[in-house]
Design an enzyme around this catalytic site. Structure first.
Site, PDB file in Angstrom:
ATOM      1  N   ASP A  72      10.122   3.921   4.641  1.00  0.00           N
ATOM      2  CA  ASP A  72       8.745   3.449   4.466  1.00  0.00           C
ATOM      3  C   ASP A  72       7.861   3.818   5.654  1.00  0.00           C
ATOM      4  O   ASP A  72       6.771   3.286   5.807  1.00  0.00           O
ATOM      5  CB  ASP A  72       8.691   1.952   4.149  1.00  0.00           C
TER       6      ASP A  72
ATOM      7  N   GLU B 162       1.343   9.970   8.049  1.00  0.00           N
ATOM      8  CA  GLU B 162       1.140   8.996   6.972  1.00  0.00           C
ATOM      9  C   GLU B 162      -0.260   9.141   6.392  1.00  0.00           C
ATOM     10  O   GLU B 162      -1.226   9.182   7.149  1.00  0.00           O
ATOM     11  CB  GLU B 162       1.371   7.590   7.503  1.00  0.00           C
TER      12      GLU B 162
ATOM     13  N   ALA C 212       5.412  -3.685   2.986  1.00  0.00           N
ATOM     14  CA  ALA C 212       6.199  -4.583   2.143  1.00  0.00           C
ATOM     15  C   ALA C 212       5.994  -6.043   2.513  1.00  0.00           C
ATOM     16  O   ALA C 212       6.181  -6.928   1.688  1.00  0.00           O
ATOM     17  CB  ALA C 212       7.681  -4.218   2.232  1.00  0.00           C
TER      18      ALA C 212
ATOM     19  N   ARG D 254      10.045   3.667  12.591  1.00  0.00           N
ATOM     20  CA  ARG D 254       9.062   4.707  12.904  1.00  0.00           C
ATOM     21  C   ARG D 254       9.546   6.023  12.321  1.00  0.00           C
ATOM     22  O   ARG D 254      10.731   6.364  12.411  1.00  0.00           O
ATOM     23  CB  ARG D 254       8.869   4.855  14.430  1.00  0.00           C
TER      24      ARG D 254
ATOM     25  N   HIS E  11       4.577   1.265   4.185  1.00  0.00           N
ATOM     26  CA  HIS E  11       5.029   0.342   5.237  1.00  0.00           C
ATOM     27  C   HIS E  11       4.201  -0.950   5.184  1.00  0.00           C
ATOM     28  O   HIS E  11       3.641  -1.389   6.173  1.00  0.00           O
ATOM     29  CB  HIS E  11       4.896   1.021   6.591  1.00  0.00           C
TER      30      HIS E  11
END
Length: 152
Positions: free
Chosen positions: A90, A95, A116, A66, A114
Site C-alpha cells: 500500500d 504515489e 486503510a 515506505r 495507504h
C-alpha cells in the site's frame, strides 16, 4: 511469531514474540514478512533480491511502511519465479504508481492506497485524542498517551 527491532529495549519487548538477531534471521524464518519501519539511508532498498532469496519458498511480503524499502524489480522477479507466492503493498516509491507499473497488473500482487486506517471512527479519534491529551496535560501535567522513547 518473530520480529526484529534493533532499537527496542529488551524490557519493552512484547511477550510471546521471538526476537531475532537480524533482518536476515527474520527473513530466513518468515512465511510472511511484514514491513513496519521508517525510510532512512540504511533501510532504502533493504528488501532486495538477496533478502527475498533468504525467505522460505512460497512466502509472502507485506509492505505498509515506505515504498522505497523494497526493490520493485526484485519483488517482481521473486513473485514471477514462484519464490514468493505474492505480495500486498500500500506504499510506492511514486504515489500513485504510474499506470504502466507492472505491480498494478500482476495477478499475485495486491495493491491498496495507504489510507486503510481512514474511517469515521479513526477520523474522530485523529481529532479527539490529541485534544484529550492537551486537556489532560492542562489538568494534571501529564498527557493520557505520552510518547515514550522505546530505547529507554
Amino acid at each position: 511469531m518473530a520480529a526484529f527491532d534493533p532499537h527496542a529495549a529488551p524490557e519493552r519487548w512484547p511477550g510471546g514474540v521471538e526476537r531475532t538477531g537480524s533482518v536476515d534471521d527474520l527473513a530466513a524464518t518468515a512465511d510472511l514478512l511484514s514491513l513496519h519501519l521508517p525510510l532512512t539511508d540504511g533501510t532504502r532498498g533493504l528488501v532486495d533480491a538477496r533478502l527475498l532469496g533468504l525467505m522460505r519458498p512460497g512466502g509472502f511480503l507485506v509492505n505498509v511502511a515506505r515504498g522505497e524499502l523494497v526493490d520493485r524489480d526484485a519483488l517482481l522477479a521473486a513473485v514471477d519465479s514462484g519464490r514468493l507466492t505474492g505480495a500486498a503493498v500500500d506504499v510506492f516509491p511514486v504515489e500513485p504508481p504510474p499506470t504502466d507499473d507492472p505491480l498494478r497488473r500482476h495477478p499475485r500482487i495486491r495493491l491498496s492506497p495507504h489510507v486503510a486506517y481512514l474511517s469515521g471512527t479513526s477520523h474522530r479519534a485523529y481529532v479527539c485524542k490529541p485534544a484529550e491529551n492537551v486537556i489532560a496535560w492542562h489538568r494534571t501535567g501529564r498527557p493520557l498517551t505520552p510518547v515514550v522513547d522505546p530505547t529507554r
